[in-house]
Design a protein around this motif. Structure first.
Motif, PDB file in Angstrom:
ATOM      1  N   CYS A   1       0.828  -1.209   0.000  1.00  0.00           N
ATOM      2  CA  CYS A   1       0.000   0.000   0.000  1.00  0.00           C
ATOM      3  C   CYS A   1       0.868   1.268   0.000  1.00  0.00           C
TER       4      CYS A   1
ATOM      5  N   CYS B   1      -7.414   5.665   1.764  1.00  0.00           N
ATOM      6  CA  CYS B   1      -7.249   4.825   0.573  1.00  0.00           C
ATOM      7  C   CYS B   1      -7.405   5.671  -0.694  1.00  0.00           C
ATOM      8  N   ILE B   2      -6.447   5.530  -1.602  1.00  0.00           N
ATOM      9  CA  ILE B   2      -6.508   6.312  -2.844  1.00  0.00           C
ATOM     10  C   ILE B   2      -7.043   5.476  -4.003  1.00  0.00           C
TER      11      ILE B   2
ATOM     12  N   CYS C   1      -6.094   2.738  -5.455  1.00  0.00           N
ATOM     13  CA  CYS C   1      -5.139   2.337  -6.492  1.00  0.00           C
ATOM     14  C   CYS C   1      -5.317   0.885  -6.907  1.00  0.00           C
ATOM     15  N   GLY C   2      -5.859   0.050  -6.000  1.00  0.00           N
ATOM     16  CA  GLY C   2      -6.115  -1.346  -6.342  1.00  0.00           C
ATOM     17  C   GLY C   2      -4.917  -2.274  -6.242  1.00  0.00           C
TER      18      GLY C   2
ATOM     19  N   CYS D   1      -3.379  -3.487  -3.692  1.00  0.00           N
ATOM     20  CA  CYS D   1      -3.468  -4.509  -2.645  1.00  0.00           C
ATOM     21  C   CYS D   1      -4.350  -5.695  -3.019  1.00  0.00           C
TER      22      CYS D   1
HETATM   23 FE1  SF4 Z   1      -3.791   1.057  -0.181  1.00  0.00          FE
HETATM   24 FE2  SF4 Z   1      -5.242  -0.853  -1.378  1.00  0.00          FE
HETATM   25 FE3  SF4 Z   1      -6.267   1.595  -1.047  1.00  0.00          FE
HETATM   26 FE4  SF4 Z   1      -4.291   1.179  -2.812  1.00  0.00          FE
HETATM   27  S1  SF4 Z   1      -6.394   0.317  -2.904  1.00  0.00           S
HETATM   28  S2  SF4 Z   1      -4.433   2.868  -1.332  1.00  0.00           S
HETATM   29  S3  SF4 Z   1      -3.061  -0.401  -1.760  1.00  0.00           S
HETATM   30  S4  SF4 Z   1      -5.695   0.164   0.581  1.00  0.00           S
END
Ligand code: SF4
Length: 76
Positions: free
Chosen positions: A20, A39-40, A42-43, A45
Protein backbone atom coordinates in the motif's frame (compact mmCIF):
# COMPACT_ATOMS: atom_id res chain seq x y z
CA UNK A 1 -12.37 2.94 -1.75
CA UNK A 2 -11.25 -0.59 -1.07
CA UNK A 3 -12.26 -2.50 2.03
CA UNK A 4 -11.21 -5.65 3.86
CA UNK A 5 -13.88 -8.34 4.24
CA UNK A 6 -14.31 -11.41 6.44
CA UNK A 7 -11.88 -13.87 4.78
CA UNK A 8 -9.15 -11.74 6.38
CA UNK A 9 -10.12 -12.85 9.90
CA UNK A 10 -7.14 -14.61 11.48
CA UNK A 11 -5.14 -14.33 8.23
CA UNK A 12 -1.52 -13.76 9.13
CA UNK A 13 -0.29 -12.50 5.81
CA UNK A 14 0.66 -8.86 5.59
CA UNK A 15 1.41 -8.66 1.88
CA UNK A 16 -1.29 -6.03 1.39
CA UNK A 17 0.20 -3.77 4.05
CA UNK A 18 3.58 -3.86 2.38
CA UNK A 19 2.35 -2.79 -1.05
CA UNK A 20 0.00 0.00 0.00
CA UNK A 21 1.56 3.29 -1.15
CA UNK A 22 -0.28 5.37 1.46
CA UNK A 23 -0.01 3.00 4.44
CA UNK A 24 -3.70 2.97 5.15
CA UNK A 25 -4.02 -0.51 6.64
CA UNK A 26 -4.77 -0.71 10.34
CA UNK A 27 -5.26 -3.59 12.75
CA UNK A 28 -8.84 -4.38 13.70
CA UNK A 29 -9.82 -6.84 16.41
CA UNK A 30 -8.65 -9.96 14.58
CA UNK A 31 -8.20 -8.75 11.05
CA UNK A 32 -6.85 -5.83 9.10
CA UNK A 33 -8.93 -2.90 7.91
CA UNK A 34 -8.42 -0.14 5.37
CA UNK A 35 -9.03 3.46 6.37
CA UNK A 36 -11.44 4.58 3.63
CA UNK A 37 -10.44 8.22 4.13
CA UNK A 38 -6.83 7.46 3.30
CA UNK A 39 -7.25 4.82 0.57
CA UNK A 40 -6.51 6.31 -2.84
CA UNK A 41 -8.26 3.49 -4.67
CA UNK A 42 -5.14 2.34 -6.49
CA UNK A 43 -6.11 -1.35 -6.34
CA UNK A 44 -2.55 -2.56 -5.78
CA UNK A 45 -3.47 -4.51 -2.65
CA UNK A 46 -6.32 -6.53 -4.12
CA UNK A 47 -4.24 -9.11 -6.05
CA UNK A 48 -1.75 -9.34 -3.16
CA UNK A 49 -4.30 -10.72 -0.72
CA UNK A 50 -3.84 -14.52 -0.49
CA UNK A 51 -7.37 -15.05 0.83
CA UNK A 52 -9.17 -12.67 -1.52
CA UNK A 53 -10.48 -10.50 1.29
CA UNK A 54 -9.86 -7.10 -0.29
CA UNK A 55 -12.60 -5.74 -2.53
CA UNK A 56 -13.96 -2.43 -3.75
CA UNK A 57 -16.77 -1.20 -1.50
CA UNK A 58 -19.16 -1.54 -4.43
CA UNK A 59 -19.13 -5.30 -3.82
CA UNK A 60 -22.16 -7.13 -2.33
CA UNK A 61 -22.22 -6.33 1.40
CA UNK A 62 -19.66 -3.63 0.72
CA UNK A 63 -21.59 -1.04 2.71
CA UNK A 64 -21.58 -3.21 5.81
CA UNK A 65 -17.83 -3.81 5.54
CA UNK A 66 -17.17 -0.17 4.79
CA UNK A 67 -18.72 0.68 8.16
CA UNK A 68 -16.63 -1.96 9.91
CA UNK A 69 -13.42 -0.80 8.24
CA UNK A 70 -14.20 2.82 9.10
CA UNK A 71 -14.92 1.93 12.71
CA UNK A 72 -11.69 0.02 13.35
CA UNK A 73 -9.52 2.42 11.39
CA UNK A 74 -10.87 5.26 13.55
CA UNK A 75 -9.54 3.63 16.71
CA UNK A 76 -6.01 4.61 15.63
FE1 SF4 B 1 -3.79 1.06 -0.18
FE2 SF4 B 1 -5.24 -0.85 -1.38
FE3 SF4 B 1 -6.27 1.60 -1.05
FE4 SF4 B 1 -4.29 1.18 -2.81
S1 SF4 B 1 -6.39 0.32 -2.90
S2 SF4 B 1 -4.43 2.87 -1.33
S3 SF4 B 1 -3.06 -0.40 -1.76
S4 SF4 B 1 -5.70 0.16 0.58
Amino acid sequence: TYIVMDPCVKCKFMDCVEVCPVDCFYEGENFLVINPDECIDCGVCEPECPVDAIKPDTEDEGTKWLEINTKYAAVW
